[in-house]
Structure formats: C-alpha cells, structure tokens
Scaffold this active site. Structure first.
Site, PDB file in Angstrom:
ATOM      1  N   HIS A 155      -3.182 -13.402  -2.112  1.00  0.00           N
ATOM      2  CA  HIS A 155      -1.945 -13.940  -2.654  1.00  0.00           C
ATOM      3  C   HIS A 155      -1.351 -13.024  -3.727  1.00  0.00           C
ATOM      4  O   HIS A 155      -2.060 -12.583  -4.627  1.00  0.00           O
ATOM      5  CB  HIS A 155      -2.207 -15.315  -3.278  1.00  0.00           C
ATOM      6  CG  HIS A 155      -2.243 -16.435  -2.292  1.00  0.00           C
ATOM      7  ND1 HIS A 155      -2.869 -16.353  -1.081  1.00  0.00           N
ATOM      8  CD2 HIS A 155      -1.706 -17.689  -2.342  1.00  0.00           C
ATOM      9  CE1 HIS A 155      -2.733 -17.495  -0.426  1.00  0.00           C
ATOM     10  NE2 HIS A 155      -2.030 -18.331  -1.171  1.00  0.00           N
ATOM     11  N   ALA A 156      -0.059 -12.787  -3.606  1.00  0.00           N
ATOM     12  CA  ALA A 156       0.642 -12.142  -4.707  1.00  0.00           C
ATOM     13  C   ALA A 156       0.533 -13.054  -5.922  1.00  0.00           C
ATOM     14  O   ALA A 156       0.578 -14.275  -5.804  1.00  0.00           O
ATOM     15  CB  ALA A 156       2.105 -11.918  -4.335  1.00  0.00           C
TER      16      ALA A 156
END
Lengths: 412, 432
Positions: free
Chosen positions: B251-252
């Site tokens: 995940h960013a």
C-alpha cells in the site's frame, strides 16, 4: 416526483473493512436502509478500520476513523451481542424484516453464528444472502484468509502490474477491496431483481479472488488459446500497450520532483500531432516512421520522448498535447485531482458528510448520476450503537425499559 | 480439467434444469466501443440478451491482438472474444437513414442502452440517449464518458492509461525507487472500473423501474470512477490533507512500511503479510521452520521461542519496548526466510494452512491451473463451433445459486445475428 432508487430495500448488514462495506455504502447512497450490526464486546473492532487513521484532527477514538467514515456513510449502526440468547432472537427479528443479509466474514463464521443460508431462509423464505470472502465458501482454500493484497496476488492482478526486470509492482492499495465491494453490490441488486421477477431469494457465494481473476481475460485467453504465458521474458510491461499496440505509450518524467506525464499515441494521427508539438529532429527519424518501426525501437523512442517531457511542466505539456488531439495527462497527486480538477468538482465527486463526532468530513462520492433517482451522501458513518434506539425501539418494538436492561446485560 | 460452463460445485446437477441468469428478462443494446465492452459482458453473462451493434467492417477491437494462433482476422481477436461473450452481434450503419431506422426499432424493444461514443456524435445522428429515453419512458439509457458528459473536460482525449494516470491509481502504484515511473495496473482496469459503475448504475435504475415502472438516464464519469477507486489515496487527502507515496508491491502510505514481497526458491514471488502477534503464532512459525528442516539455519529462532512465552504482544509498545520489537521483527524475518527457501506454492499453502495470511503472486494464467479455482469451477469451457473447438475462459465473479452466471455463447462473428435480430424487431435486413 423524484425519490431515491433503493429506498424500499432494507439490508441487515454484517460487512466491514472495504470489500464488504464498500458494497453497502453504494446501496445506502441510493436510499437503501442499511443496518450495520457491530459486536459491543469488542467495540466493533472486527472492522479494523474502525478507529484507525487517518484522523480529521488531533482526536483519536473508536468513532473517529477516517477510512471507516468514508466507507460507511448513510448507514445506520447498531450493536448486538450474538453470543447472548436475546441477541440471537433480535437478529432473527431483524432478518425477518430485511430483504438482504450481507457479510464478508471468513468462511464458516456466519454458519457458526447460526445464520447459514438454511437458517436464514427458515426465518424468511425469500431472503437474499450474499457472502463475500477471499476464497468463497467451498473448495480446498475455504479456510484460507485474505486481505486486499493477498486477493490481488492470488488472482493475478499483482503480477500483471509492473515493469520488465522489476519485481511485481502490484496495486498500491486494495483495488480488490473496492472492486470486490462493487461485485458484491452488483450481486445484491441482481438477486433483488431476480426476486422481483420470480419471488425467490437465494444465496450468492462471492469469492473475491474469483472476481479478481475475472479481470484479466485477454491474458488468460492468450494462454488457453495460444499457450502463451504472461509470465515470460520482458513481461509484464503494463505502462506500454499490447492490445492494441501503441507507441509511444507510457508514463514519462516531467519537470520537478516525482512529477510524471502519461502519453498515448493511438494511431498515426496522434503520432503526427505529437511530432508537431515536439518539433524536434528525432521525430523524423526513419526508426519512428510508422507503428511497426516505432514498436521495433520502442526503448529509443521512449528515451527521446522522456528527454523532451523531462524539461517541461506536466500540466502545460498535457494541455498542449490535448490541444493537438492526443491523449495525455499529468499523473495527478491526490491534492490535484481532489481540489484542483475541474471534472471532479463539476461532478460533485467529494460530498461533505456530517459525522456525529467528527463533524463535517469530505468523502468519496459515486461515479454515476441517475437522472431521476440519484444518490445523496450527507450523513457520516454511525458511531457505535448510534441507532440502537431507532432500530430496536421503532423497527423491532423493544421497549425503552428493556433496551436499558439489554444495555446493562451487555446485549447491546 | 474444467467445469461445465456455468455449473459450479454445490449447484444443482443431474436432471435439474439449469436456472436462468438473474437478468434473463432483459434486452440490452450496446453500441460497440472499447470503453463500454465490459459493461455489456457483465449483463450478457448474467443472462441478458445483449445485442452488440457494430459499424460496417466491425468494431475496432476485432483488430486488437492477441489473435488466435497469432493470425490477425476479424474473428481472431482474443480481446474481442473475451469482452463480447454471451452477446449477439449485428452490423448497422448509423450514418445511413435505414440503419438509424433499424436502430430505433431495436430501441423500442429494449430495456437498457449503453454507449460510449465521442461527444456530439449521437446528437448529430438524432440518436442522443436522453432524448431516446424521453421517447421510451421505461428505457434505461447509459452514457459512459471519460469525463462528465457536458462538463469542462468532456472533449479531452483518453485511453485506459491516461484514465488511470490522471484519476489517481497510478500515483499509488509502482516502486520504492521513485526514479522509476508510477505504474499503470495491467489489464484495462481503468475501462473496467468505469464499466463496473455503468453496470451498478444500470442495476440501480432497474430496481427503481421494477418498483415504479419508470426508466431513466445514467451518466458515468470514468475519470470519477478511478478517483474513488484509490482507497487511502483519496481519503487520506480528504480527511487529513496528507499525500500517500508509492511503495513496491504494498500500500502507498504517508509513512514507509516494511517490505512484503519475497522471491521464493523457484523464482516466483509471494506476499508475506502480517506474522501475527500471539504466542501461538510464534509456536506455529517454529513448527513450520522445523517441518521444513530450516529451524537450525534460522538464527533468530531464540527470539521466536521468547515470543511463545507471551500470550499476546502489545504492538502499540513496539517503538518503546525492545523485546516486543525484537520478537515481532524475528517473526517477520521468519516469514521472509521461509519464503526465500521454499517454492512459492509451498510457502503459500504452508503458511495459510498454519493460519498465516500469505499469498502467492500468480500470473493470470496460473490461476486457471490452481486446484481451488478448478474445484470451484472457475475455468469454463466455451465451444467455438466455427472452429470445431472449445477453449477455456475465465469464469464467474460470483456464484449465484438461484440464477447463475454463465457464458451463453462465444462472442458473435461479424454480423452473425443481423438478419435474425432485425427480423425479430421487424426492421428488415438491409440496414447493414
């Protein structure tokens, strides 16, 4: 007289996270009465987003999670302890007046609560039950557990996102939580339509990995028809385009720090348009004269394009290319597309929802507008048990005195 | 080994007739365009009678590779095969009056229309969808546009790439090394996300029509669809005005997170997920190391032993408690070590069967060979009578027990149903 499309539908909703909550968020925005059931013994923490960052201000707490609010707008929230006899009675009463029961627990959890499809249809014969979990409710992996990144990994979506000679880039978020939620909402609505036509309810068993695997069709057919695997040298290369082939086609650097621009030449007209804007000698190079030669020299072509874009401001470059008629866009940061994008503003994509404790917070809207019965999002997620009085009192006829004693006994 | 098309484990077998799909009472008219093709498929595979309207010479997608045996041809595009399953296909020249007249006859008997034409084209032809909807009050019309149909960006040119790049997904996807560009997720997901909203919107309108008898018009903004399919990308800005940053295979985030992808002994990759926080988790990790014959090589094993003495680690103390940090770090290392020494499939099934949420990073075709997907009937066989062969296609995204998903037939040959369909609506056969 305009009204909301789904205001006649009631959903007894056990979903959480995004893969489930996203589904009922959509339906609630169109007026479905979504009653979200949470466990009072752990303050609804089965949904790990409840009480989690981001927070709107310095306050933190079980009701203040920003993502939870985003995914649960327009729903009602109640607490009910299903390990108590009274809790089990009340949930049966709620199922009896609901059109749909939705959940995204791990397989088996709902059965153990005494709420399998067979149990539910005894309460209400035309009930619609939609379950959504990582691997579905049958098969060798029925007990395997997932979250978004694992669904994306197993379904092929992580692999197909990346650059050559690099590890899989995957998706930088739970694409399949969003998309699993979309499929769950579709399943609920189609099952309601089927009931409208036939009078019959049913169980829909959704496996999020199957939904994910259905999103890479042409790559799968290239294997089953031609024997060609996507796992091969030089692939995947998902910033380029293979179907149809285009060149140049990619995400190129732009002036500034971590700034990028996407450009796609769909055909010879787009290529000529690009050449006219670039106006540098390399555009006339024999290696780039047509699509076949550009594809044969795509690395060199991309180096020329990147050298040109790198020195230029990305929004201005995209505007110049769009004026010449070819697809181009800045890779937008969240701030740019949320606060400075004429399209998302015009669409009303970021409605403000009022949350009882957080106050006014902007949330994701929806990407459709219906001309006669459109969506509306004005109410934030429910605080724990916020609608106990309405649901137990008005819908299920529990007296205020009994509700008080249920509270003392830990039923709600 | 594949299931009978559309029949799944746990569904009626033998003498019981297959129930009809949930949308079997609907007729859908789809104007062929690459942006909207998947929306039509979502209807068609649930039983709707979807009529794909192609121009003379055929839809452009018929020229898209890959091709059957790599030989280009109007009936050889595997992209076309995939996106147009279960549909009937007709050819109409909407530039001609008889073509438009035939189209109007079709519209009169339809429940849903779908288009994604360039701005202004349908108005110029006198076939603008909101006008058709007013003429036919039960009709549900769907216009899929890259941007709001009459909005400020309506005339911008787009592709799947530019939708994903401008709409948010690409910002969050890519690598820790930010000298590498953001990455577009593969497989036309930008178009498909737009199509998910088109289908959702049409189903919503359908339920409204079931109740009121009234149809309506639906606008889909495909750029908007990307924007609200970015998870933390959007809401982290909306709630806290913070910006997520892309990271390899995870995940960013506003803050960096630990690596989660490991290349296994066979060269394939896995995602290792979260090692757990309970003493029991560390007991199972030790047991796994021992069964794999790797316990002696794992130097942090004593820390896992220490972890087994805890009922549950308080991870909120990880920054201030050295022991918590060391145990949890050892647990992460154990998963990485196991992954690096085992084949990917063994790590996946070995981890999952020990209650660790880990995943194998399959290439799409490998899903079709996985025993779980086979057991649930995901790969389906679709006959191609024109070739005297059948091929395996990806199957159902959802298992309806009462009104199932099913590929009704392979994609239509060019003009295959023109006469049949025009005869049904009494429009003659000359309009193509």
């Amino acid at each position: 007289m305009a009204s909301k499309a789904l205001e006649h539908i009631r959903i007894c909703d056990f979903t959480g996270q995004l893969a489930g909550a996203g589904a009922t968020k959509y339906l609630a925005a169109f007026g479905a009465q979504v009653i979200r059931i949470e466990d009072p013994t752990n303050e609804g923490r089965w949904d790990i987003l409840r009480g989690q960052q981001p927070f709107k201000d310095e306050r933190q707490g079980i009701n203040l999670g920003g993502s939870f609010n985003n995914h649960n707008t327009e729903k009602l929230g109640i607490t009910l302890n299903l390990r108590t006899e009274r809790g089990r009675e009340l949930i049966r009463e709620l199922v009896a007046i609901s059109d749909v029961v939705s959940e995204n627990f791990a397989a088996g959890v709902f059965d153990r609560l005494g709420l399998s499809y067979e149990d539910l249809r005894k309460i209400r014969p035309d009930i619609i039950y939609v379950s959504n979990c990582g691997f579905g409710h049958s098969g060798p992996y029925v007990n395997f557990k997932t979250w978004g990144p694992i669904v994306q990994a197993v379904s092929g979506l992580t692999f197909s996102s990346g650059l050559p000679e690099q590890p899989p880039a995957g998706w930088g978020y739970s694409y399949m939580d969003h998309t699993g939620g979309y499929y769950m909402a579709m399943a609920i609505m189609m099952a309601i339509h089927h009931r409208n036509v036939t009078g019959e309810g049913q169980w829909v068993d959704m496996s999020c990995t199957e939904a994910g695997a259905s999103l890479n069709g042409p790559a799968m057919l290239d294997y089953t028809v031609n024997g060609r695997r996507l796992r091969r040298a030089g692939m995947p290369n998902s910033n380029r385009n293979q179907s149809p082939p285009m060149a140049p086609h990619g995400i190129y650097p732009a002036e500034g720090d971590d700034n990028w621009i996407a450009i796609a030449c769909r055909n010879e007209d787009d290529w000529q348009a690009l050449c006219s804007v670039v106006a540098e000698p390399w555009t006339a190079d024999a290696r780039f004269v047509d699509l076949t030669t550009r594809l044969a020299h795509e690395d060199e072509l991309d180096e020329h394009v990147a050298a040109w874009t790198r020195a230029r401001e990305r929004f201005a470059t995209a505007a110049a290319l769009q004026a010449a008629g070819l697809p181009a866009t800045a890779v937008q940061r969240p701030e740019e597309r949320v606060d400075h994008d004429a399209d998302t503003a015009e669409w009303g994509l970021w409605p403000t929802a009022h949350h009882t404790e957080m106050g006014d917070v902007r949330v994701d809207g929806l990407a459709v507008h219906l001309s006669e019965s459109d969506w509306e999002i004005t109410r934030g997620a429910a605080c724990l048990g916020e609608h106990n009085e309405y649901v137990f009192g008005e819908l299920l006829g529990v007296s205020p005195a009994e509700l008080r004693s249920m509270k003392e006994e830990g039923v709600v | 080994m594949t299931a009978d098309n559309g029949r799944h484990a746990g569904m009626p077998a033998g003498d019981e007739p297959m129930p009809r799909g949930a949308l079997a009472d609907l007729r859908v008219i789809e104007l062929a365009h690459e942006r909207s093709a998947f929306a039509g498929k979502l209807f068609a595979d649930m039983g709707a009678d979807v009529i794909l309207v192609e121009p003379p010479g055929g839809d452009a997608m018929r020229t898209y590779p890959p091709f059957l045996e790599d030989i280009p041809g109007a009936e050889h595009s595997l992209a076309f095969w995939h996106y147009h399953t279960s549909k009937r296909g007709i050819v109409l020249d909407l530039e001609r009056e008889d073509g438009r007249a035939a189209f109007r006859r079709l519209v009169a008997g339809a429940d849903v229309l779908i288009e994604s034409e360039e701005p202004g084209r349908l108005e110029a032809l006198g076939l603008e969808f909101t006008a058709l909807q007013r003429e036919h009050p039960r009709l549900i019309t769907v216009s899929m546009a890259p941007f709001a149909r009459n909005g400020p960006r309506a005339r911008e040119q787009t592709t799947d790439l530019t939708l994903l790049a401008g709409g948010g997904p690409a910002w969050s996807c890519g690598y820790d090394d930010h000298t590498l560009p953001p990455v577009r997720g593969g497989g036309n997901q930008g178009y498909q996300t737009g199509c998910h909203y088109a289908f959702l919107g049409a189903l919503t309108a359908l339920l409204y029509r079931d109740r009121t008898g009234r149809g309506q018009h639906i606008d889909v903004d495909m750029h908007a669809a990307q924007n609200i399919t970015t998870e933390a990308g959007s809401y982290t800005w909306l709630v806290a005005e913070q910006t997520v940053q892309r990271q390899t295979g995870r995940h960013a985030g506003v803050n960096p997170s630990p690596q989660s992808q490991v290349q296994c002994a066979d060269g394939r990759w896995v995602t290792t997920g979260f090692p757990g926080r309970r003493g029991d988790d560390y007991r199972r990790l030790l047991g796994w190391l021992e069964e794999a014959g790797l316990l002696g090589e794992f130097v942090e094993a004593p820390l896992l032993e220490l972890g087994t003495q805890h009922d549950r680690l308080d991870l909120s103390r990880i920054a201030v408690d050295d022991e918590v940090r060391a145990i949890f770090g050892a647990a992460r290392s154990a998963l990485v070590f196991l992954a690096s020494r085992l084949p990917a499939y063994d790590f996946f099934t070995g981890g999952q069967s020990r209650n660790f949420q880990v995943g194998i990073i399959y290439s799409p075709e490998e899903v079709l060979e996985d025993p779980h997907f086979i057991a649930r009937g995901f790969p389906v066989r679709v006959p191609h009578p024109e070739l005297g062969r059948a091929f395996t296609y990806p199957g159902a995204p959802y298992l309806f027990h009462g009104s199932p998903w099913k590929i009704q037939r392979r994609a239509p040959l060019l003009g295959e149903h023109t006469e049949e369909v025009l005869r049904e609506v009494g429009a003659g056969a000359a309009a193509g």
